[in-house]
Design a protein around this motif. Structure first.
Motif, mmCIF file in Angstrom:
data_model
loop_
_atom_site.group_PDB
_atom_site.id
_atom_site.type_symbol
_atom_site.label_atom_id
_atom_site.label_comp_id
_atom_site.label_asym_id
_atom_site.label_seq_id
_atom_site.Cartn_x
_atom_site.Cartn_y
_atom_site.Cartn_z
ATOM 1 N N MET A 1 0.887 -1.225 -0.012
ATOM 2 C CA MET A 1 0.052 -0.067 -0.035
ATOM 3 C C MET A 1 0.816 1.252 -0.091
ATOM 4 S SD MET A 1 -3.368 -0.690 2.330
ATOM 5 C CE MET A 1 -2.332 -0.897 3.914
ATOM 6 N N ILE B 1 -5.645 -9.223 3.979
ATOM 7 C CA ILE B 1 -6.209 -7.926 3.064
ATOM 8 C C ILE B 1 -7.395 -7.355 3.570
ATOM 9 C CG2 ILE B 1 -6.878 -7.173 0.980
ATOM 10 C CD1 ILE B 1 -5.052 -9.220 -0.523
ATOM 11 N N ASN B 2 -8.350 -8.325 4.021
ATOM 12 C CA ASN B 2 -9.710 -7.797 4.610
ATOM 13 C C ASN B 2 -9.225 -6.998 6.119
ATOM 14 O OD1 ASN B 2 -11.169 -8.398 2.470
ATOM 15 N ND2 ASN B 2 -11.559 -10.476 3.416
ATOM 16 N N LYS C 1 -7.761 -3.808 5.438
ATOM 17 C CA LYS C 1 -8.860 -2.769 4.934
ATOM 18 C C LYS C 1 -9.782 -2.323 5.886
ATOM 19 C CE LYS C 1 -12.426 -2.200 1.305
ATOM 20 N NZ LYS C 1 -13.275 -2.585 0.271
ATOM 21 N N GLU C 2 -10.141 -3.243 7.195
ATOM 22 C CA GLU C 2 -10.793 -2.711 8.021
ATOM 23 C C GLU C 2 -10.188 -1.768 9.078
ATOM 24 O OE1 GLU C 2 -12.214 -6.195 9.986
ATOM 25 O OE2 GLU C 2 -13.668 -6.926 8.196
ATOM 26 N N GLU D 1 -9.142 7.543 1.415
ATOM 27 C CA GLU D 1 -9.864 6.085 1.443
ATOM 28 C C GLU D 1 -9.898 5.535 0.129
ATOM 29 O OE1 GLU D 1 -14.243 4.398 2.645
ATOM 30 O OE2 GLU D 1 -13.473 6.101 3.796
ATOM 31 N N PHE E 1 -6.688 4.101 -0.709
ATOM 32 C CA PHE E 1 -6.215 2.800 -0.052
ATOM 33 C C PHE E 1 -7.196 1.692 -0.699
ATOM 34 C CE2 PHE E 1 -4.394 5.193 3.583
ATOM 35 C CZ PHE E 1 -3.420 4.441 3.831
ATOM 36 N N SER E 2 -8.302 1.935 -1.052
ATOM 37 C CA SER E 2 -9.101 0.996 -1.709
ATOM 38 C C SER E 2 -8.709 0.499 -3.103
ATOM 39 C CB SER E 2 -10.489 1.372 -1.688
ATOM 40 O OG SER E 2 -11.247 1.719 -0.520
ATOM 41 N N LEU F 1 -5.536 -1.739 -2.247
ATOM 42 C CA LEU F 1 -5.733 -3.166 -1.671
ATOM 43 C C LEU F 1 -6.524 -3.943 -2.640
ATOM 44 C CD1 LEU F 1 -7.183 -1.845 1.622
ATOM 45 C CD2 LEU F 1 -5.019 -3.396 1.390
ATOM 46 N N GLU F 2 -7.494 -3.508 -3.527
ATOM 47 C CA GLU F 2 -8.113 -3.993 -4.770
ATOM 48 C C GLU F 2 -7.162 -4.641 -5.843
ATOM 49 O OE1 GLU F 2 -11.186 -5.856 -6.687
ATOM 50 O OE2 GLU F 2 -11.147 -4.823 -4.681
ATOM 51 N N TYR G 1 -5.795 -7.469 -4.324
ATOM 52 C CA TYR G 1 -6.469 -8.668 -4.228
ATOM 53 C C TYR G 1 -6.387 -9.376 -5.485
ATOM 54 C CZ TYR G 1 -10.782 -11.396 -4.107
ATOM 55 O OH TYR G 1 -11.790 -12.131 -3.831
#
Length: 462
Positions: free
Chosen positions: A113, A155-156, A159-160, A182, A185-186, A189-190, A193
């Motif tokens: 990230m 990863i989840n 994200k949390e 945000e 970051f999303s 992280l995507e 994934y």
């Protein structure tokens, strides 16, 4: 610029794109004579040196886009904005909170990230290449699946944690930029994934596929081997005996002519120096053309064996056309059966290996396990003179295909040819992994009847 390039090289290596030190030095020298801040020139230099074949180009494109675009490792430097400053501060705070965790996987995701994908790419590469351990009991591909699930959960959790941090009172950014941070970051992280779930596919533009075969025989030539009656099997054997005799005569003549007829250009020109450069004496080579080696891996389950037995019969009858033929059979376990053909007549040997080989003929077919065993115990049998022939339908009962091992075998041998007794329209049905393995072969072809087998053998020998 050099440091940025070296960081990219490290990421390429972590993602299993091979880059040598000599290639890195070439890039550094070439960047000195172009404008490295012109992205097209910079990209062209890197791609020319690092994507050495068509098979590497797609992988290079993915890594270049990830490192220089998605991770924002910009050539001219990243513009400092409130959003970028806030993003960096959030990363720093998260890193501080994780100092006591000692969780290497979470740290790799956090570094990803932060724009440093090296650790995460190395983690994913090891996961993709994770081999199932041989077991005598019930087998599955749960080892790799559970590892992927663990990374997905991390990863989840990350994200949390980011959402919780941005929503807390201790956040160090203004509300006006929280949404943009945000979103960034999303996005990253995507991307992490996607790298986890979408395995890298190798581009195989040099693959030879054979869709049609010559009509050597009208009726018997088109009947699938698995559907032959006892009388038809004898008829096919007669055809094969005639074919073997014909090919042996052609090959013997070819090697004989090559032995006494091919001109040795280097020696002829060297001898011509005695006659003012005029090639008065013609020097010919005194040895025949080199014969290739054959290694065969045969799936002996079900209808596949019907094709394999005819293929082995021809290969061993034509041994004088090759310097060496070695054979292995497998269902899940793998066993070498070369000695059977040395000690027995070909047809007797074929009958014997279906009874005496130290494998479980009733096990579930597992190509991944067979490839792993071959790599562990028989890799030295392959060299750059070896043609590896795999005979099988690539149906692995949904076990881990371990196709990265086939890629390693490809790097060790001259070529890999896959003969599939099923027709091509069936290769994408059910548990078939044919299209997965196809990316690592030099040639694939349907070979389920006599006409298709004759075509292949003639091309292999002649």
């Amino acid at each position: 610029m050099v440091n940025l390039t070296l960081r990219f090289v490290n990421c390429c290596r972590a993602a299993d794109l091979r880059v040598s030190t000599a290639e890195v030095l070439d890039v550094v020298q070439q960047l000195a004579i172009v404008d490295p801040f012109d992205e097209f020139q910079f990209y062209t230099v890197l791609r020319t040196n690092f994507a050495k074949s068509h098979r590497d180009q797609d992988r290079f494109e993915q890594l270049y886009n990830l490192f220089f675009h998605e991770m924002k490792n910009d050539l001219t430097g990243v513009e400092i904005t409130p959003e970028s400053e806030g993003f960096d501060e959030v990363i720093a705070q998260l890193a501080k909170e994780m100092e006591t965790d000692g969780d290497a996987m979470k740290q790799a995701i956090l570094d990803f990230m932060a724009g440093k994908p090296l650790g995460y790419l190395d983690l994913i590469n090891k996961l993709h290449k994770q081999e199932e351990q041989a077991a005598t009991g019930l087998k599955s591909n749960m080892t790799q699946l559970s590892s992927r699930l663990e990374v997905m959960l991390k990863i989840n959790q990350m994200k949390e944690k980011v959402l919780q941090f941005l929503g807390g009172n201790h956040a160090v950014v203004d509300d006006s930029v929280k949404a943009k941070i945000e979103e960034e970051f999303s996005r990253r992280l995507e991307s992490a994934y996607d790298i986890l779930t979408k395995e890298p596919k190798t581009k195989n533009s040099g693959l030879k596929t054979v869709a049609h075969n010559d009509e050597h025989y009208d009726e018997i030539g088109q009947i699938p081997f698995s559907s032959l009656s006892a009388d038809e099997i004898e008829e096919v054997r007669d055809v094969i005996r005639q074919l073997v005799k014909k090919l042996e005569e052609i090959a013997t003549l070819r090697y004989s002519v090559a032995k006494k007829g091919e001109i040795d250009v280097k020696k002829t020109l060297r001898r011509a120096g005695k006659y003012l450069g005029i090639p008065i004496e013609i020097i010919r080579k005194d040895k025949p053309l080199r014969k290739g080696k054959i290694v065969v891996l045969c799936d002996v389950s079900g209808s596949v064996w019907a094709t394999a037995r005819f293929m082995l019969n021809i290969l061993y009858a034509l041994q004088e056309c090759f310097s060496k033929v070695k054979s292995f059979i497998f269902v899940s376990e793998l066993a070498e059966v070369t000695d059977h053909f040395i000690e027995k007549e070909v047809n007797d040997a074929i009958e014997a290996i279906m009874k005496d080989a130290p494998i479980n003929y009733y096990a579930q077919t597992d190509y991944g396990m067979a490839f792993q065993t071959f790599k562990n115990n028989h890799l030295p049998d392959l060299d750059k003179k070896t043609t590896l022939i795999i005979i099988g339908d690539a149906r692995s009962n949904y076990q881990n295909p371990q196709d990265h091992i086939l890629r390693q075998l490809r790097d060790k041998c001259r070529r890999i040819i896959w003969l599939n007794p099923e027709q091509e329209k069936q290769w994408s049905e059910g548990d078939s992994e044919m299209y997965t393995y196809k990316a690592h072969c030099h040639e694939v072809r349907a070979c389920g009847n006599l006409n298709q087998l004759i075509d292949f053998i003639q091309e292999l020998v002649l």
